[in-house]
Motif scaffolding. Structure first.
Motif, PDB file in Angstrom:
ATOM      1  N   ASP A 286       1.045  -0.948  -0.149  1.00  0.00           N
ATOM      2  CA  ASP A 286      -0.081  -0.112  -0.336  1.00  0.00           C
ATOM      3  C   ASP A 286       1.115   1.226   0.003  1.00  0.00           C
ATOM      4  OD1 ASP A 286      -3.142  -1.404   0.044  1.00  0.00           O
ATOM      5  OD2 ASP A 286      -3.071  -1.063   2.207  1.00  0.00           O
ATOM      6  N   ILE A 287       0.705   2.193  -0.618  1.00  0.00           N
ATOM      7  CA  ILE A 287       1.263   3.326  -1.179  1.00  0.00           C
ATOM      8  C   ILE A 287       0.325   4.729  -0.606  1.00  0.00           C
ATOM      9  CG2 ILE A 287       2.218   5.088  -2.719  1.00  0.00           C
ATOM     10  CD1 ILE A 287       2.473   2.825  -4.434  1.00  0.00           C
ATOM     11  N   VAL A 288       0.278   4.822   0.767  1.00  0.00           N
ATOM     12  CA  VAL A 288      -0.237   6.399   0.807  1.00  0.00           C
ATOM     13  C   VAL A 288       0.168   7.366   0.485  1.00  0.00           C
ATOM     14  CG1 VAL A 288      -1.447   7.433   3.042  1.00  0.00           C
ATOM     15  CG2 VAL A 288      -0.683   5.169   3.030  1.00  0.00           C
ATOM     16  N   VAL A 289      -0.390   8.136  -0.218  1.00  0.00           N
ATOM     17  CA  VAL A 289       0.347   9.516  -1.265  1.00  0.00           C
ATOM     18  C   VAL A 289      -0.630  10.488  -0.476  1.00  0.00           C
ATOM     19  CG1 VAL A 289      -1.323   8.887  -2.777  1.00  0.00           C
ATOM     20  CG2 VAL A 289       1.147  10.316  -3.363  1.00  0.00           C
ATOM     21  N   ARG A 290      -0.402  11.351  -0.409  1.00  0.00           N
ATOM     22  CA  ARG A 290      -1.358  12.506  -0.495  1.00  0.00           C
ATOM     23  C   ARG A 290      -1.908  13.239  -1.576  1.00  0.00           C
ATOM     24  NH1 ARG A 290       2.072  17.676   2.107  1.00  0.00           N
ATOM     25  NH2 ARG A 290       0.601  18.778   1.690  1.00  0.00           N
ATOM     26  N   ARG A 291      -3.245  13.596  -1.639  1.00  0.00           N
ATOM     27  CA  ARG A 291      -3.681  14.063  -2.500  1.00  0.00           C
ATOM     28  C   ARG A 291      -3.602  14.087  -3.742  1.00  0.00           C
ATOM     29  NH1 ARG A 291     -10.054  13.966  -1.686  1.00  0.00           N
ATOM     30  NH2 ARG A 291     -11.060  14.793  -3.980  1.00  0.00           N
ATOM     31  N   SER A 292      -2.905  15.414  -3.784  1.00  0.00           N
ATOM     32  CA  SER A 292      -2.898  16.185  -4.796  1.00  0.00           C
ATOM     33  C   SER A 292      -0.759  16.190  -6.072  1.00  0.00           C
ATOM     34  CB  SER A 292      -2.142  17.817  -4.540  1.00  0.00           C
ATOM     35  OG  SER A 292      -0.893  17.568  -2.934  1.00  0.00           O
ATOM     36  N   PHE A 293      -0.787  14.445  -4.852  1.00  0.00           N
ATOM     37  CA  PHE A 293       0.214  13.603  -5.615  1.00  0.00           C
ATOM     38  C   PHE A 293      -0.123  12.448  -6.413  1.00  0.00           C
ATOM     39  CE2 PHE A 293       2.523  16.988  -2.605  1.00  0.00           C
ATOM     40  CZ  PHE A 293       3.685  17.644  -2.996  1.00  0.00           C
ATOM     41  N   ALA A 294      -1.302  12.412  -5.935  1.00  0.00           N
ATOM     42  CA  ALA A 294      -1.621  10.769  -6.746  1.00  0.00           C
ATOM     43  C   ALA A 294      -1.601  10.340  -7.908  1.00  0.00           C
ATOM     44  CB  ALA A 294      -3.600  10.380  -5.555  1.00  0.00           C
ATOM     45  N   ASP A 295      -2.185  11.628  -8.645  1.00  0.00           N
ATOM     46  CA  ASP A 295      -2.332  11.908  -9.355  1.00  0.00           C
ATOM     47  C   ASP A 295      -1.166  11.390 -10.601  1.00  0.00           C
ATOM     48  OD1 ASP A 295      -4.145  12.672 -12.411  1.00  0.00           O
ATOM     49  OD2 ASP A 295      -2.648  12.924 -12.529  1.00  0.00           O
ATOM     50  N   HIS A 296      -0.079  11.970 -10.144  1.00  0.00           N
ATOM     51  CA  HIS A 296       1.371  11.775 -10.438  1.00  0.00           C
ATOM     52  C   HIS A 296       1.873  10.643 -10.083  1.00  0.00           C
ATOM     53  CE1 HIS A 296       5.142  13.462 -11.389  1.00  0.00           C
ATOM     54  NE2 HIS A 296       5.782  12.753  -9.994  1.00  0.00           N
ATOM     55  N   LEU A 297       1.674   9.986  -8.950  1.00  0.00           N
ATOM     56  CA  LEU A 297       2.209   9.029  -8.392  1.00  0.00           C
ATOM     57  C   LEU A 297       1.524   7.839  -9.608  1.00  0.00           C
ATOM     58  CD1 LEU A 297       4.447   7.371  -7.125  1.00  0.00           C
ATOM     59  CD2 LEU A 297       2.576   7.390  -5.405  1.00  0.00           C
ATOM     60  N   LEU A 298      -0.006   7.873  -9.576  1.00  0.00           N
ATOM     61  CA  LEU A 298       0.446   6.838 -10.728  1.00  0.00           C
ATOM     62  C   LEU A 298       0.710   6.493 -11.473  1.00  0.00           C
ATOM     63  CD1 LEU A 298      -1.683   4.540  -9.700  1.00  0.00           C
ATOM     64  CD2 LEU A 298      -3.798   5.747 -10.665  1.00  0.00           C
ATOM     65  N   ARG A 299       0.577   7.848 -12.215  1.00  0.00           N
ATOM     66  CA  ARG A 299       0.923   8.147 -13.769  1.00  0.00           C
ATOM     67  C   ARG A 299       2.549   7.157 -13.722  1.00  0.00           C
ATOM     68  NH1 ARG A 299      -2.358  10.980 -17.109  1.00  0.00           N
ATOM     69  NH2 ARG A 299      -3.353  11.533 -15.118  1.00  0.00           N
ATOM     70  N   TRP A 300       3.344   7.771 -12.623  1.00  0.00           N
ATOM     71  CA  TRP A 300       5.108   7.429 -12.937  1.00  0.00           C
ATOM     72  C   TRP A 300       4.508   5.361 -12.931  1.00  0.00           C
ATOM     73  CZ3 TRP A 300       9.112  10.223 -11.761  1.00  0.00           C
ATOM     74  CH2 TRP A 300      10.317   9.724 -12.327  1.00  0.00           C
ATOM     75  N   LEU A 301       4.026   5.221 -12.235  1.00  0.00           N
ATOM     76  CA  LEU A 301       3.924   3.909 -11.660  1.00  0.00           C
ATOM     77  C   LEU A 301       3.432   3.320 -12.692  1.00  0.00           C
ATOM     78  CD1 LEU A 301       2.354   4.097  -7.937  1.00  0.00           C
ATOM     79  CD2 LEU A 301       4.645   3.511  -9.008  1.00  0.00           C
TER      80      LEU A 301
END
Ligand SMILES: Cc1cc2nc3c(=O)[nH]c(=O)nc-3n(C[C@H](O)[C@H](O)[C@H](O)COP(=O)(O)OP(=O)(O)OC[C@H]3O[C@@H](n4cnc5c(N)ncnc54)[C@H](O)[C@@H]3O)c2cc1C
Ligand SMILES: NC(=O)c1ccc[n+]([C@@H]2O[C@H](COP(=O)([O-])OP(=O)(O)OC[C@H]3O[C@@H](n4cnc5c(N)ncnc54)[C@H](O)[C@@H]3O)[C@@H](O)[C@H]2O)c1
Ligand SMILES: Cc1cc2nc3c(=O)[nH]c(=O)nc-3n(C[C@H](O)[C@H](O)[C@H](O)COP(=O)(O)O)c2cc1C
Ligand SMILES: [Zn+2]
Lengths: 93, 418, 203, 1008
Positions: free
Chosen positions: C172-187
């Motif tokens: 599980d990766i807990v991520v801040r809301r405003s970074f979530a889109d960026h992180l998922l794109r990256w993953l």
């Protein structure tokens, strides 16, 4: 590329940390009593030691705790890690 | 001490004798027991100081003490950007003096320092960047310094390799451009000043590390070195990254921290970039050397260091920034990277000042951007040392400003400080 | 009544699946609308630990980078006086907990709207994460019961080892809301190579 | 002529398949397993390029990373890649490559005129000339630049992708030769996590080109067996085609893996990255990087056809190439003899082994003599002769007994391939990069690793062990030791028996003596790529460039893309001799990353492009803004709506509309991006007192207050509104861009300076969606939306906060205003942010509700004279400079307070915030414009300040500006001039910075 032992989280990559510069600079209790020169010394002057340097780091990408390390500014070797507020360990004889 | 004059004719003459007769560009003398002025630090600034002390102020006996090889400090490891378009009047005038000296330096020194006025571009990527650019360019013009503001289309025309698309993460909104800015051959600057200073009788002593500063009755009397004690009533310290170390020897606490600053070069390429490009927001700057490498740099490591090396992650961010700005450089390869030790002042401006100790002078705090100041810094520092009084151009760059608060803060508006 | 939108509910990517049919070695999904509470307090204070135990059956982990689990809550060590309480979908904390803590120096802050969880699993999840993560994720060092905060693709995250998802080991990766889109794109970009499936958010 | 120069058998190439490729426009063929260099050699190509300065014809010298000459531009269009070494390019079908230097063609190069001008072009000639006339340098430079440079940068963006991989391991083994394989095996058997990286496509190192035997089998079989054991071990990661390029502090190493180069452009699965950068933290490192053979330095030693012995062996044994018909060997040590054996084995006519040692003896000599090859002891090659195809004759000479001079010339010998060996230089690059210092070993005549400074050990020929048996056991020993040092208890390995690969004595030779003066006779090249010669080094020394670092920079020795792998040591030795020093005195130049060049793309990895260079942070309402066609502004990492153009509107029209709508009806702003920090604890108020310039101890729950935070230097750092939520509980807001820094700043003071304060901080920026509803109709609107508490002014005064529900969503509402209008800031759990926004928009129809962006927000606040930190302040501005004495408490200390009383900071005529009204109300001053008292043509013009904010205010029907002006506070009504970039001079009158509603009636508005 330092690898720093966070006193809480253990060994982590330097990119998780932020350096806060020289450690053990204490904010004067009553700044108003200081001369401009004394205040400037607190504000700006730094030991900038070549060699063993006590400095503050924050594990900003991890547990967000501040702590101190003694790091050789030439070899970049870290000789000790200790918690904020503690005094630097004595040099080994 | 007459040298060979350098010219195409002397080159031809010497070719006839198979270049056997070139004399040493500078002597390697043993230190004398005493000098009128000792300059500590054989970087560009120290050598320039010695040169102007001898050439302009006719100081008789001068030694430059260098712990390693001259130019081996930041002078020999910088990205060579020269410009004078600083924000505040004090810095603008100082750097402009320097730029004017650059414009005649090869002839003055009779050594081609390859000062290439190909222009320096500072990109703006946000509305605030553009406000700052207007503010600085406007100030530059009023200070008599050339400056233009370019639109993305004008930028593209000058630098076709750049991505000025609106879709970039941080699109290029414009730039300031100083056409008289450019780059120079860094080593040649050290060597040129050394040779010219030597010609005026300056002793350049390498492998001579200062390890102590002697003082009596509040005045300096000489230095201790690994080559013995050398006396002088004036000691001018120009030790860049090691300024605090020397300050410490004299019992001075300094508003200086020394950080690793890195740079890198690509493999050589045919000409592809004809000007210097710097970006604060995307964080990198690049120019192409005459040999063809892309010369690239960015910011300092976040911790002090005397190791002349930095962390790889800085390089990664730096290269990514360059590829972001210049997507066609993606397949170009990084040849070599290195680091220097830069002496940073809290206000990103230098100290060129007398000290509380009589006869001891400091010239330091140039941080990430003092190469461009080399001739100017030497020129005003020589004046300061010779007259025991700062020149008008460096009066504001004293140590007292940290006490009074009269800082000259070049962080905010000057773009990347190179 | 009012529609909620989790940080990734509007996530769009041209691909929900990518990979040769024989290879989909990674899956990703948002665990949306979990209850996230940031808890601060003094673990030396025995009452503090007791109240939590009593009220929500949680023994706060006192060992750095570990997780403790109760019926409904997971509690992750964030710092010597800081924990993340992760509860099931929009779980409220009982008023009695607040009451119990009253009088102590503590802080209990609802972050449920400000964070989300991206769960990543499949045989290649370690490689996918390895593209961005400087931690040693080798099973020898990062195992059940472990969590760790780190920086992933320019985003501060908390990683929690998930031992027993029905689909096997996951993270599980807990991520801040405003970074979530960026992180998922990256993953997703990192997962291309091993083939991935993007599951509908689990809400 | 395909295959004309292939040996009939042997080599690790797949002879069953052919590959066609193009070089300099001509088609050739080769086999899988070939490099571009081996395939070209096999096709009889000898000329690979031209040298940099003199444009001399050059061929291949080496067979790997050390190659200085055979650089090519590989591929076309967007795939075009400059400066690759032909020796490292694996051949693929359809490969195209071009020589880098040589114009108009490789065989006829106009630049070669420099060869004839060479006497005018000694080291550093350009420092001595091109100085007149002063203005001419830029012209000279243009020509110099064109002549310089190697390959061409691609002209289109890179179609390939790159990525990174992070790994921790117990033991990283660099180099997969016999030493490295043994090390990996030993460490893996001990249980350690092992990474084994080798830059070659196959493991085996020098075993790929020997006839040695290990453990009774052929070396290659041993390699295969070893590899299959390693492959089967899940703790082992094998990385072929992976160069360890950098060794950084704390045992951090970077590996550059080339994943698809060998397939050719566009051939690989597009999901696979072209290159991968491995970022490795190794507990222990074993460096088994082998050794690089050194050339011998003699006249015209750069002729195409002069090659390293090991390269000749490699081409023959590994690639099945016969590099010429007639060969000879010139050596100062035993290892060179192998090349003679190999050449003979390949069917070449081997004319001689020229050995400069006076009396070589032993197995190597016997073997060669048994083959009938004459050995000329005590002889040297002193020069070469070439024809258009390259080397065709070598000139021999006999040395005096002490070896220091030429005794006599012995004439010319036919020879197309001269294999040279001047001994071996252990590859100490990574060892040196790690911070250690290599030391010169007189007996071995090479630099060997010195004391380690990091957890690293060298084994095999990289440590100066040149015999195979020694390499195997050194590797095994290093592997076990490394595993043990990283916490595993491994057993020592049995070392297999090695046959072959012995090494003998060496007689150091840095320069073959010649009778003529260096500068007059044939050039002796040291650095082939930069055309640095022995004469250049000696000249540099004469001219006073004595430090090896000066000599490097003056002569370009080791400055090329091979970084002196081949020539540096010879150059250093020649300098040492010229200065009468030992090699240890002279030392080496600094070894730096990269070992071999690394693609920028790989260093950047995924972190480029619109969506990966830096995160795009989006508010919970972002998708709505995007659907409305908002233009966005980057603020920090956030995308904020800048303005919302309606059908075809330009920016000024849209902004004017948004501004008037907000002042006349109701506007809404997405304010979610502001930083928000939850502050809790009994000492929270005291903490705020220390942070902010004003007092906080009297703020009641349910009320909020504006505050400034200063740096300890007294300069404004951030601002925002902080709300008291309850006893000991506050919510602070910060600027969007400053949020993280402020949070860090606060934590730092708490943890390091004031640990006794009982305060907990939690960032809640992302948890709350915040919308600011502003304008005279805002109250009505919220009532329509549905609010479960009393919005009436009496019940809900300015600067108060209420909790309740809005549109059925739990909300916190504050009566604060950055626009100067009656305004409500509504915060909800961000999961409901969009729902709330839509509910408000829906209810707002009736009021023609207008969403407004950051631009309108800026105009509205400027009308009110509210500053934006970072725009109206620049790190040199105090609250006093802004005329905000009222916010600076006299009665307590706070961070930065002491600095305010320093002489310069307390000065009267500092720059102070004022308003400016241009005399032409339509004229909007540019932001950043400089202000003067008296415009002037002469320079410098004294400047007295600058415009920090400037807009057209639709509400006021005129332009307004905020400016910082020297002594501005006491110059109200005075005139200043903006002297603009374009020369225009714009007079403006200094006014109060508050242009609208100075009494704040609108925002306090107690009734609609
Ligand atoms: C990577 C990098 C990029 C840069 N890019 C730019 C740029 O693009 N443009 C720009 O304008 N500036 C740039 N700079 C900054 C610039 O290089 C320096 O400001 C400038 O060169 C300083 O010159 P100097 O002569 O004062 O210092 P240095 O050249 O460092 O000389 C100081 C000398 O003092 C010697 N010394 C120190 N201690 C002692 C002692 N005890 N005894 C004797 N000698 C001693 C040192 O060995 C050294 O040689 C860059 C710097 C770096 C590191
Ligand atoms: N006869 C002689 O005098 C002599 C001299 C030298 C070597 N040799 C022979 O060569 C062999 C040496 O064995 P060894 O194992 O020490 O070396 P090796 O040359 O066999 O293997 C070294 C390997 O390291 C790789 N390498 C080098 N730098 C690298 C880097 N930065 N990143 C990734 N890979 C890198 C090379 O590609 C090579 O495969 C022995 O067989 C020895 O007998 C003989
Ligand atoms: C402007 C500039 C250009 C350079 N170009 C090259 C180059 O083409 N090749 C090279 O190997 N190094 C180049 N270098 C780097 C030097 O080799 C060297 O790394 C640098 O001067 C620092 O010294 P050090 O690495 O010896 O510590 C260049 C350095 C500078 C400052
Ligand atoms: Zn930590």
């Amino acid at each position: 590329m330092l690898q720093i032992d966070c006193p809480w989280c253990g060994s982590r990559d330097q990119d998780e940390f932020q350096c806060g510069g020289e450690a053990h600079i204490v904010r004067p209790a009553t700044p108003e009593d200081l001369s401009d020169a004394q205040w400037a010394d607190y504000l700006f002057n730094r030991a900038n030691t070549k060699g063993a340097h006590a400095e503050q780091w924050c594990h900003s990408g991890g547990c967000r705790r501040w702590f101190n390390i003694v790091r050789d500014t030439v070899s970049y070797k870290i000789s000790s890690v200790y918690q904020a507020g503690a005094s630097p360990p004595q040099e080994k004889p | 001490m007459k040298r060979n004059r350098y010219s195409i004719f002397s080159l031809a003459r010497n070719a006839v004798s198979y270049h056997r007769d070139w004399r040493a560009a500078w002597r390697s003398p043993d230190p004398a027991p005493s000098y009128d002025v000792i300059v500590v630090g054989g970087g560009g600034h120290g050598l320039a100081t010695a040169y102007y002390l001898a050439a302009e102020h006719k100081v008789g006996r001068i030694a430059v003490l260098e712990k390693g090889w001259i130019g081996g400090g930041n002078t020999g490891r910088n990205t060579t950007i020269v410009r004078s378009n600083y924000l505040w009047d004090e810095s603008a005038h100082l750097y402009e003096k320097s730029l004017q000296l650059w414009e005649g330096l090869s002839q003055e020194l009779n050594f081609n320092v390859m000062f290439s006025q190909r222009g320096v571009m500072n990109l703006g990527h946000s509305l605030q960047d553009m406000r700052d650019i207007y503010r600085r360019s406007n100030a530059n013009r009023l200070n008599g310094i050339d400056s233009e503001i370019l639109s993305p289309a004008e930028i593209k025309a000058m630098v076709p390799a750049m991505n000025v698309s609106e879709n970039a993460r941080y699109p290029v909104l414009g730039a300031s451009f100083q056409a008289r800015g450019g780059v120079a051959r860094h080593d040649a600057v050290a060597w040129g000043f050394a040779r010219a200073a030597d010609e005026h009788g300056v002793d350049i002593i390498q492998n001579c590390e200062v390890s102590g500063i002697f003082k009596e009755n509040g005045a300096v009397t000489g230095v201790e070195t690994n080559r013995g004690v050398i006396r002088a009533s004036k000691v001018a310290v120009v030790a860049a990254g090691h300024s605090s170390v020397l300050g410490d020897m004299a019992g001075l606490r300094m508003p200086i921290e020394s950080y690793p600053l890195q740079a890198l070069v690509s493999e050589p390429l045919k000409p592809v970039l004809d000007t210097v490009v710097m970006s604060n927001a995307v964080h990198g700057y690049v120019s192409q050397s005459d040999k063809g490498e892309l010369v690239i740099g960015a910011g300092v490591d976040g911790y002090i260091g005397y190791g002349q090396r930095g962390s790889f992650s800085i390089i990664e961010g730096n290269v990514a920034a360059i590829v972001e700005l210049f997507p066609i450089f993606s397949r170009v390869r990084m040849l070599r990277q290195w680091g220097g030790i830069v002496d940073v002042c809290p206000d990103a401006c230098p100290i060129i000042s007398k000290t509380s100790l009589k006869g001891l002078y400091f010239n330091c705090g140039w941080g990430t951007g003092g190469f461009k100041a080399t001739p100017g810094s030497g020129w005003v520092f020589a004046h300061t040392v010779a007259h025991d009084e700062p020149h008008a151009l460096n009066a504001a760059f004293n140590m007292e400003r940290f006490t009074t608060g009269a800082l000259i803060d070049e962080h905010g508006a000057a773009g990347v400080a190179h | 009544m009012n529609t909620r939108f989790s940080p990734l509910s509007e996530f769009t990517t041209p691909q929900q699946r990518f990979g040769a049919s024989d290879r989909l070695d990674c899956w990703l999904e948002e665990q949306a609308f979990l209850a996230h509470f940031n808890l601060r307090g003094d673990p030396q204070h025995s009452d503090f630990l007791e109240v939590l135990d009593e009220q929500i059956g949680l023994r706060l982990p006192l060992v750095a980078n570990t997780v403790s689990v109760s019926q409904q809550w997971r509690s992750c060590w964030l710092g010597p006086d800081e924990w993340l309480l992760l509860g099931p979908k929009s779980k409220e904390l009982p008023e009695t907990l607040m009451a119990g803590l009253n009088g102590m120096h503590y802080s209990l802050v609802d972050l449920s709207g400000g964070q989300t969880v991206i769960r990543i699993g499949g045989p290649a999840w370690r490689d996918v994460l390895g593209s961005a993560c400087t931690l040693d994720l080798h099973p020898r060092t990062f195992e059940a019961g472990r969590c760790a905060q780190t920086v992933l693709a320019h985003s501060n995250v908390l990683l929690i080892h998930v031992d027993a998802d029905e689909r096997g080991e996951a993270l599980d990766i807990v991520v801040r809301r405003s970074f979530a889109d960026h992180l998922l794109r990256w993953l997703i970009d990192a997962a291309m190579e091993v083939g991935f499936e993007l599951h509908r958010p689990r809400t | 002529m395909s295959g004309a120069r292939r040996s009939p058998t042997g080599g690790l190439i797949d002879r069953s398949r052919s590959i066609t490729f193009r070089f300099n426009g001509k088609e050739y063929s080769g086999h899988p397993g070939d490099t571009l260099a081996s395939a070209l050699l096999a096709q009889g190509v000898r000329l690979f390029g031209r040298s940099f300065k003199y444009h001399r014809p050059r061929g291949v010298v080496g067979a790997g990373a050390e190659e200085p000459n055979a650089l090519v531009q590989l591929g076309e269009g967007a795939y075009s890649t400059p400066n690759l070494r032909a020796t490292q390019i694996e051949l693929y079908q359809g490969l195209t490559a071009r020589t880098i230097n040589g114009w108009p063609s490789l065989s006829f190069d106009i630049g070669s005129i420099n060869n004839w001008l060479a006497r005018l072009l000694p080291a550093g000639f350009y420092y001595k000339t091109f100085m007149w006339p002063r203005s001419a340098w830029m012209r000279y430079e243009r020509h110099i630049r064109r002549a310089a440079g190697l390959g061409i940068a691609p002209t289109a963006p890179d179609p390939d992708r790159y990525d990174k991989m992070h790994r921790h391991c117990d033991v990283l083994v660099v180099g997969g030769g016999p030493a490295g394989l043994m090390a990996a095996l030993a460490a893996a058997r001990a249980g350690a996590r092992v990474i084994l990286a080798d830059e070659q496509p196959r493991f085996g190192g020098s075993l790929l080109h020997t006839d040695a035997r290990i453990g009774g089998e052929s070396a290659l079989d041993w390699v295969d067996a070893t590899l299959s054991e390693l492959k089967a071990n899940s703790n082992v990661t094998l990385l072929p085609r992976s160069t360890v390029t950098g060794y950084y502090d704390h045992n951090f190493l970077v590996i550059n893996e080339r994943r698809i180069h060998h397939l050719g452009p566009g051939q690989a699965d597009p999901r696979i990255s072209r290159e991968r950068l491995w970022r490795v933290r190794a507990s222990q490192v074993v460096l088994a990087t082998g050794a690089i053979e050194r050339p011998l330095v003699f006249g015209s030693n750069d002729a195409p056809g002069v090659m390293l012995c090991s390269a000749v062996s490699t081409y023959i044994r590994r690639y099945g190439v016969v590099p010429g018909q007639r060969g000879a060997v010139f050596t100062n040590n035993d290892s060179g003899y192998q090349a003679a054996v190999d050449m003979a084995w390949a069917g070449m006519e081997v004319n001689a082994v020229i050995d400069l040692r006076p009396s070589p003896a032993g197995q190597a000599v016997e073997t060669v003599e048994a083959l009938g090859i004459p050995v000329h002891a005590g002889h040297v090659v002193c020069g070469t002769r070439s024809n258009a195809q390259g080397l065709n004759r070598i000139e021999l000479a006999r040395l005096t007994d002490n070896g220091s001079d030429i005794l006599s010339y012995k004439g010319l010998l036919d020879c197309q391939v001269l294999a040279i060996s001047g001994g071996w230089s252990p590859t100490v690059h990574l060892h040196s990069q790690s911070g250690a210092k290599a030391v010169f070993d007189e007996e071995l005549a090479c630099f060997v690793p010195g004391n380690s400074v990091q957890a690293e050990r060298s084994a095999g020929s990289s440590a100066g062990t040149f015999d195979l048996a020694g390499c195997l056991s050194a590797g095994a020993g290093a592997g076990v030791a490394a595993a043990r040092a990283s916490g595993w208890s491994g057993d020592n390995l049995d070392i297999p028996m090695a046959i072959g690969g012995q090494c003998g004595s060496i007689q150091a030779c840095w320069e073959v003596p010649s009778t003529e003066l260096d500068s007059t006779g044939l050039k002796k090249f040291l650095d082939f790529q930069n055309d640095t010669t022995v004469a250049d080094i000696k000249l540099a020394a004469r001219e006073g460039y004595r430090s090896i670092e000066h000599v490097k920079r003056y002569t370009a020795l080791g400055f090329g893309t091979d970084q002196g792998k081949l020539g540096n040591i010879n150059g250093m030795a020649i300098l040492a001799k010229a200065l009468g020093q030992t090699l240890n005195d002279t030392g080496t130049t600094t070894f730096r990353p990269n070992y071999t060049p690394v693609t920028f793309g790989a260093i950047s990895g995924r972190a480029i492009g619109e969506d990966k260079f830096d995160p795009i942070r989006k508010s919970a309402i972002h998708s709505w803004h995007a659907r409305q066609g908002a233009e966005f502004e980057n603020v920090g990492q956030w995308k904020r709506p800048w303005y919302y153009p309606r059908d075809g509107e330009d920016m000024p029209t849209a902004v004017n509309r948004e501004c008037t709508a907000t002042r006349q009806g109701v506007g809404v702003l997405d304010a979610s991006t502001l930083g928000k920090i939850d502050i809790k604890g009994p000492d929270a108020a005291e903490f705020l007192n220390r942070l902010y310039t004003n007092r906080w101890d009297k703020l009641q729950p349910g009320r909020c207050r504006y505050g400034f935070m200063l740096g300890e230097d007294g300069m404004i750092m951030d601002d925002g509104v902080t709300t008291c939520l309850g006893p000991d509980h506050y919510l602070m807001t910060t600027t969007t861009g400053g949020a993280a820094a402020v949070m860090g700043w606060m934590e730092r003071w708490l943890q390091t300076e004031w640990p006794k304060l009982k305060v907990f901080l939690t960032s809640v920026t992302d948890h709350w969606s915040v919308m600011s509803v502003a304008g005279p109709r805002s109250r009505q609107l919220l009532e329509d939306v549905g609010c479960d508490f009393d919005l009436a002014a009496g019940a809900f005064p300015f600067m108060a906060v209420r909790e309740g529900s809005v549109a059925g969503i739990a909300a916190r509402v504050s009566r604060i205003s950055f626009s100067g209008e009656l305004a409500f800031e509504v915060s909800v759990d961000a999961n409901f942010g969009l729902a709330l926004w839509e509910a408000v928009m829906e209810a707002g129809h009736r009021f023609d509700i207008t969403p407004y962006g950051t631009e309108a927000m800026h105009v509205l606040r400027a009308e009110k004279g509210y500053v934006i930190v970072g725009q109206d302040t620049d790190g040199s501005v105090t609250p006093l400079d802004l005329g905000m004495q009222w916010i600076v408490s006299e009665s307590k200390d706070f961070i930065g307070k002491r600095s305010l009383s320093r002489s310069d900071t307390a000065r009267d005529n500092r720059k102070q915030l004022v308003g400016l009204r241009t005399s032409d109300p339509q004229q909007v001053l540019p932001e950043g414009a400089q202000l003067v008292n008296a415009p002037s043509e002469s320079r410098p013009v004294p400047m007295i300040g600058h415009v920090s904010s400037s807009y057209f205010s639709a509400n006021l029907g005129r332009s307004i500006a905020l400016a910082l002006v020297k002594g501005g506070a006491s110059r109200m009504g005075g005139t200043v001039y903006a002297q603009l970039m374009d020369g225009a001079i714009v007079p403006a009158v200094i006014t109060s910075a508050v242009f609208l509603d100075p009494e704040n009636e609108r925002q306090r508005q107690e009734a609609v």
